[in-house]
Design an enzyme around this catalytic site. Structure first.
Site, short mmCIF file in Angstrom:
data_model
loop_
_atom_site.label_atom_id
_atom_site.label_comp_id
_atom_site.label_asym_id
_atom_site.label_seq_id
_atom_site.Cartn_x
_atom_site.Cartn_y
_atom_site.Cartn_z
N GLY A 88 115.83 49.36 43.35
CA GLY A 88 114.56 49.76 42.74
C GLY A 88 113.33 49.20 43.44
O GLY A 88 112.22 49.67 43.22
N ARG A 120 113.87 48.82 38.52
CA ARG A 120 113.74 50.27 38.74
C ARG A 120 112.74 50.91 37.81
O ARG A 120 112.20 51.97 38.10
CB ARG A 120 115.11 50.96 38.60
CG ARG A 120 115.70 50.87 37.20
CD ARG A 120 117.12 51.40 37.18
NE ARG A 120 117.73 51.41 35.86
CZ ARG A 120 118.23 50.35 35.22
NH1 ARG A 120 118.18 49.16 35.78
NH2 ARG A 120 118.78 50.48 34.03
N GLU A 158 122.30 54.07 37.56
CA GLU A 158 121.91 52.87 36.81
C GLU A 158 121.57 53.16 35.34
O GLU A 158 121.91 52.37 34.47
CB GLU A 158 120.73 52.17 37.50
CG GLU A 158 121.12 51.59 38.85
CD GLU A 158 119.98 50.83 39.52
OE1 GLU A 158 119.58 49.77 39.01
OE2 GLU A 158 119.49 51.30 40.56
N HIS A 171 124.61 70.56 58.36
CA HIS A 171 125.41 70.31 59.56
C HIS A 171 126.69 69.54 59.24
O HIS A 171 127.39 69.13 60.15
CB HIS A 171 124.55 69.55 60.59
CG HIS A 171 123.33 70.33 60.97
ND1 HIS A 171 123.31 71.25 62.00
CD2 HIS A 171 122.09 70.37 60.41
CE1 HIS A 171 122.10 71.80 62.07
NE2 HIS A 171 121.35 71.29 61.11
N LYS A 207 126.05 40.48 41.35
CA LYS A 207 125.07 39.52 41.90
C LYS A 207 125.51 38.10 41.59
O LYS A 207 125.41 37.20 42.41
CB LYS A 207 123.68 39.76 41.29
CG LYS A 207 122.93 40.94 41.90
CD LYS A 207 121.48 40.99 41.41
CE LYS A 207 120.79 42.23 41.97
NZ LYS A 207 119.37 42.31 41.69
C1 F6R Z 1 117.68 47.14 38.60
C2 F6R Z 1 117.42 47.76 39.88
C3 F6R Z 1 118.12 47.23 41.08
C4 F6R Z 1 117.25 46.14 41.75
C5 F6R Z 1 117.96 45.55 42.96
C6 F6R Z 1 117.09 44.54 43.69
O1 F6R Z 1 116.88 47.70 37.60
O2 F6R Z 1 116.66 48.69 39.96
O3 F6R Z 1 118.38 48.31 41.96
O4 F6R Z 1 116.01 46.67 42.11
O5 F6R Z 1 119.15 44.95 42.57
O6 F6R Z 1 116.55 43.60 42.81
P1 F6R Z 1 115.00 43.26 42.93
O7 F6R Z 1 114.27 44.55 42.67
O8 F6R Z 1 114.74 42.23 41.89
O9 F6R Z 1 114.80 42.75 44.32
#
Ligand code: F6R
Length: 353
Positions: free
Chosen positions: A58, A152, A237, A253, A347
């Site tokens: 996001g 996001r 998500e 292609h 994570k």
């Molecule tokens: C969660 C989201 C994820 C985060 C990604 C990176 O809502 O959208 O795709 O954006 O894990 O985290 P940040 O944005 O905090 O660097």
């Protein structure tokens, strides 16, 4: 399956209020633009000969969109990096923007650190976390905003803050009028997309109902290619569903020939072709012909026209629609659109927790 016109049921499944963030997109864009008006960057930054926006998920998609807005007018390349390492061409003449809502994303932090070691010009875009701390430690500009949500769901802030940074370093001009047009168009479209608008009149609820039980494959071209990626990510998500995106003309292609096997797979697919007035005329023809190929195989297809004349208006209205659809689809699946336990769990495991 819930009735999307039952507002109580909708509220119950959307317990953390993702719809409120979707509704706030035009307001986010306005607030973010106001927030970057006074932004000034050190003189050295204005001479950068390329811009790299480092981010994930996001916090990266706004970079793709900003690069699309900059593309037609910027004399320097603007690119997005979703990885741990900088390419060799990044040097002290590069502006590297670390973009992370949380400020704690390891890939973004690794790139930011490496960019510091290469003496690049640096800007951090974060609401806090380690990225904000590094910016303070190193005395480099930190662009921040206050908005509490999932990363996001703060996409409007992310995109428009990035545009503000690009404006401050001279890669794009004043976007006030363009943004006004885009936000006005989103505000105009909102009433028919909102939960209070019944499914019979609500294109977002109708599309969510059509997509129920299917795998959306979202196709975009030109400036709408990142929008196809955004739709796909929001289906992943928010709706917790399988989804993929493809880009024209490239998909003609390869992907267009991969629709025959395994048996039964095609019945699961729903092709969504996102297009708009800014599409290249040859891509407009490709949308027609490509859709015919899929329809010829009995695959469900839908063309979606993004309104608006400018790139920004088209990408933002298309994102607004996709965001609503993804939340309604989540509701149909009975899943909270906000929670992303799988991402959080991964994570945590990556950080040894
Ligand atoms: C969660 C989201 C994820 C985060 C990604 C990176 O809502 O959208 O795709 O954006 O894990 O985290 P940040 O944005 O905090 O660097």
């Amino acid at each position: 399956m819930i009735d999307l016109d039952d507002l109580g049921a909708l509220e119950k499944v959307d317990r953390d209020g993702m719809l409120a963030h979707v509704r706030a997109l035009p307001e986010q864009c306005r607030a973010a633009w106001a927030g970057v008006q006074g932004l000034e960057l050190p003189d050295r930054y204005l001479g950068a000969n390329k811009v790299v926006i480092a981010g994930m998920g996001g916090s990266a998609i706004g970079g793709d969109l900003a690069a699309e807005v900059a593309g037609p007018e910027s004399s320097i390349p603007v690119m997005v990096l979703r990885d741990y390492e900088l390419p060799a061409h990044v040097d002290r003449n590069t502006l590297v923007i670390g973009s992370s809502y949380s400020g704690n994303t390891e890939e973004t932090l690794a790139v930011f650190q490496e960019a510091h070691e290469r003496d690049c010009s640096l800007v951090a875009l974060a609401t806090g976390g380690r990225l904000a701390e590094l910016a303070q430690e190193w005395g480099v500009p930190l662009v921040s905003f206050r908005y509490k949500s999932q990363p996001r769901a703060a996409m409007g802030f992310n995109l428009v803050s990035l545009l503000g940074i690009l404006r401050a370093m001279g890669a794009v001009g004043d976007l006030t009028a363009t943004l006004d047009e885009a936000t006005a168009l989103m505000a105009e479209r909102m009433p028919e997309l909102e939960p209070g608008s019944p499914q019979t009149y609500n294109p977002a609820k109708q599309l969510a109902a059509d997509l129920y039980g299917r795998v959306p494959v979202v196709v975009g071209a030109g400036s709408l290619a990142p929008v196809a990626r955004r739709w796909k990510s929001q289906f992943n998500e928010n709706s917790k569903g399988w989804s993929y995106f493809e880009v024209l003309p490239e998909m003609d292609h390869n992907a267009v020939s991969g629709i025959h096997f395994p048996p039964g797979a095609a019945e699961q697919i729903y092709m969504l072709f996102l297009t708009g007035a800014a599409a290249h005329p040859r891509n407009r023809l490709r949308f027609e012909l490509t859709q015919q190929v899929f329809e010829g195989q009995g695959i469900l297809c839908r063309r979606i026209e993004a309104p608006g004349q400018t790139t920004l208006a088209q990408v933002l209205t298309a994102i607004q629609l996709g965001d609503y659809v993804s939340v309604y689809l989540a509701a149909l699946y009975g899943t909270d659109p906000t929670a992303i336990d799988d991402i959080v769990g991964l994570k945590r495991r990556m950080s040894g927790g």
